[in-house]
Design an enzyme around this catalytic site. Sequence first.
Site, PDB file in Angstrom:
ATOM      1  N   PHE A   1      34.365  44.700  63.333  1.00  0.00           N
ATOM      2  CA  PHE A   1      33.005  45.183  63.523  1.00  0.00           C
ATOM      3  C   PHE A   1      33.054  46.667  63.859  1.00  0.00           C
ATOM      4  O   PHE A   1      33.543  47.063  64.904  1.00  0.00           O
ATOM      5  CB  PHE A   1      32.258  44.398  64.599  1.00  0.00           C
ATOM      6  CG  PHE A   1      30.783  44.633  64.498  1.00  0.00           C
ATOM      7  CD1 PHE A   1      30.012  43.909  63.591  1.00  0.00           C
ATOM      8  CD2 PHE A   1      30.167  45.618  65.255  1.00  0.00           C
ATOM      9  CE1 PHE A   1      28.656  44.165  63.450  1.00  0.00           C
ATOM     10  CE2 PHE A   1      28.814  45.876  65.120  1.00  0.00           C
ATOM     11  CZ  PHE A   1      28.060  45.142  64.216  1.00  0.00           C
TER      12      PHE A   1
ATOM     13  N   GLU B   1      23.922  52.614  50.959  1.00  0.00           N
ATOM     14  CA  GLU B   1      24.110  51.654  52.049  1.00  0.00           C
ATOM     15  C   GLU B   1      25.200  52.134  52.999  1.00  0.00           C
ATOM     16  O   GLU B   1      26.079  52.910  52.607  1.00  0.00           O
ATOM     17  CB  GLU B   1      24.514  50.290  51.467  1.00  0.00           C
ATOM     18  CG  GLU B   1      23.414  49.248  51.503  1.00  0.00           C
ATOM     19  CD  GLU B   1      23.065  48.745  52.906  1.00  0.00           C
ATOM     20  OE1 GLU B   1      23.195  49.488  53.901  1.00  0.00           O
ATOM     21  OE2 GLU B   1      22.663  47.588  53.013  1.00  0.00           O
ATOM     22  N   ASP B   2      25.145  51.666  54.224  1.00  0.00           N
ATOM     23  CA  ASP B   2      26.202  51.994  55.176  1.00  0.00           C
ATOM     24  C   ASP B   2      27.436  51.124  54.960  1.00  0.00           C
ATOM     25  O   ASP B   2      28.548  51.608  54.859  1.00  0.00           O
ATOM     26  CB  ASP B   2      25.696  51.877  56.632  1.00  0.00           C
ATOM     27  CG  ASP B   2      24.988  50.561  56.931  1.00  0.00           C
ATOM     28  OD1 ASP B   2      24.806  49.727  56.017  1.00  0.00           O
ATOM     29  OD2 ASP B   2      24.588  50.372  58.095  1.00  0.00           O
ATOM     30  N   ILE B   3      27.200  49.803  54.849  1.00  0.00           N
ATOM     31  CA  ILE B   3      28.336  48.888  54.736  1.00  0.00           C
ATOM     32  C   ILE B   3      27.920  47.623  53.991  1.00  0.00           C
ATOM     33  O   ILE B   3      26.797  47.149  54.154  1.00  0.00           O
ATOM     34  CB  ILE B   3      28.900  48.569  56.144  1.00  0.00           C
ATOM     35  CG1 ILE B   3      30.185  47.731  56.079  1.00  0.00           C
ATOM     36  CG2 ILE B   3      27.876  47.898  57.048  1.00  0.00           C
ATOM     37  CD1 ILE B   3      30.966  47.720  57.405  1.00  0.00           C
TER      38      ILE B   3
ATOM     39  N   ASP C   1      28.906  43.809  53.671  1.00  0.00           N
ATOM     40  CA  ASP C   1      29.662  42.819  54.425  1.00  0.00           C
ATOM     41  C   ASP C   1      29.615  41.497  53.638  1.00  0.00           C
ATOM     42  O   ASP C   1      30.363  41.329  52.675  1.00  0.00           O
ATOM     43  CB  ASP C   1      29.013  42.738  55.815  1.00  0.00           C
ATOM     44  CG  ASP C   1      29.681  41.798  56.775  1.00  0.00           C
ATOM     45  OD1 ASP C   1      30.849  41.459  56.564  1.00  0.00           O
ATOM     46  OD2 ASP C   1      29.029  41.385  57.758  1.00  0.00           O
TER      47      ASP C   1
ATOM     48  N   ARG D   1      25.158  54.645  67.193  1.00  0.00           N
ATOM     49  CA  ARG D   1      24.869  55.255  65.889  1.00  0.00           C
ATOM     50  C   ARG D   1      25.198  56.738  65.869  1.00  0.00           C
ATOM     51  O   ARG D   1      25.505  57.308  64.832  1.00  0.00           O
ATOM     52  CB  ARG D   1      23.380  55.099  65.537  1.00  0.00           C
ATOM     53  CG  ARG D   1      22.956  53.685  65.235  1.00  0.00           C
ATOM     54  CD  ARG D   1      21.575  53.726  64.576  1.00  0.00           C
ATOM     55  NE  ARG D   1      20.884  52.450  64.660  1.00  0.00           N
ATOM     56  CZ  ARG D   1      21.004  51.461  63.777  1.00  0.00           C
ATOM     57  NH1 ARG D   1      21.831  51.599  62.766  1.00  0.00           N
ATOM     58  NH2 ARG D   1      20.330  50.354  63.916  1.00  0.00           N
TER      59      ARG D   1
END
Length: 172
Positions: A149, A96-98, A100, A162
């Site tokens: 963010f 995963e990227d992040i 949250d 991106r």
Amino acid sequence: MEKIDVLFSNEKIDERVKELANTLYEKFHDEEVVFVCTLKGAVFFACDLMKNYKGDARVEFLRVSSYEGESSTGKINLKLPLKAENINGKNVIIVEDIVDTGYTLEYIKDYVNNMHPKNLITCTLLDKKARRVVEIDPDYSGFVVDDLFVIGYGLDYNQKYRNLPYIGVVRK
Ligand code: IMP
Ligand code: MG
């Protein structure tokens, strides 16, 4: 382009990704793994992680979405599914990227678990711990980030940014 403050430089990301790849290899060594890259955000991370991974590896792609603008909607949509035959009985690493709120990771973990992998672990580049709603923690994470963010290195704001080689924050 707007002014962007760099949080993690390309060099810092490279160094951390190499460490993570080695940590994962120490866990699985001669057993084949399947990296499940979640599109689109984790694509840079998954590529770099795999290029530094010394063992046998495959890759599969999964696409889900939950975000609109700067907030998670909590409702997850599956846009590109996996094939159970590529997961069943395998050592799976969700990339995963992040993380949250945690809704997305929870959804993906349940989804993959239903395909009966031999092993399932989760690896995220960024962990926005302070924002967690669901009680879930990634097994491995690159960096913990504050409640900001962030964009770049695969992460977007409404599909923009991106392509930045670093992770940063748009200056307000
Ligand atoms: P969660 O379901 O709230 O944990 O959200 C996870 C997903 O939201 C991630 O996979 C990202 O695609 C997106 N996301 C969360 N925070 C950020 C951010 O700071 N920048 C860009 N995308 C984010
Ligand atoms: Mg994502």
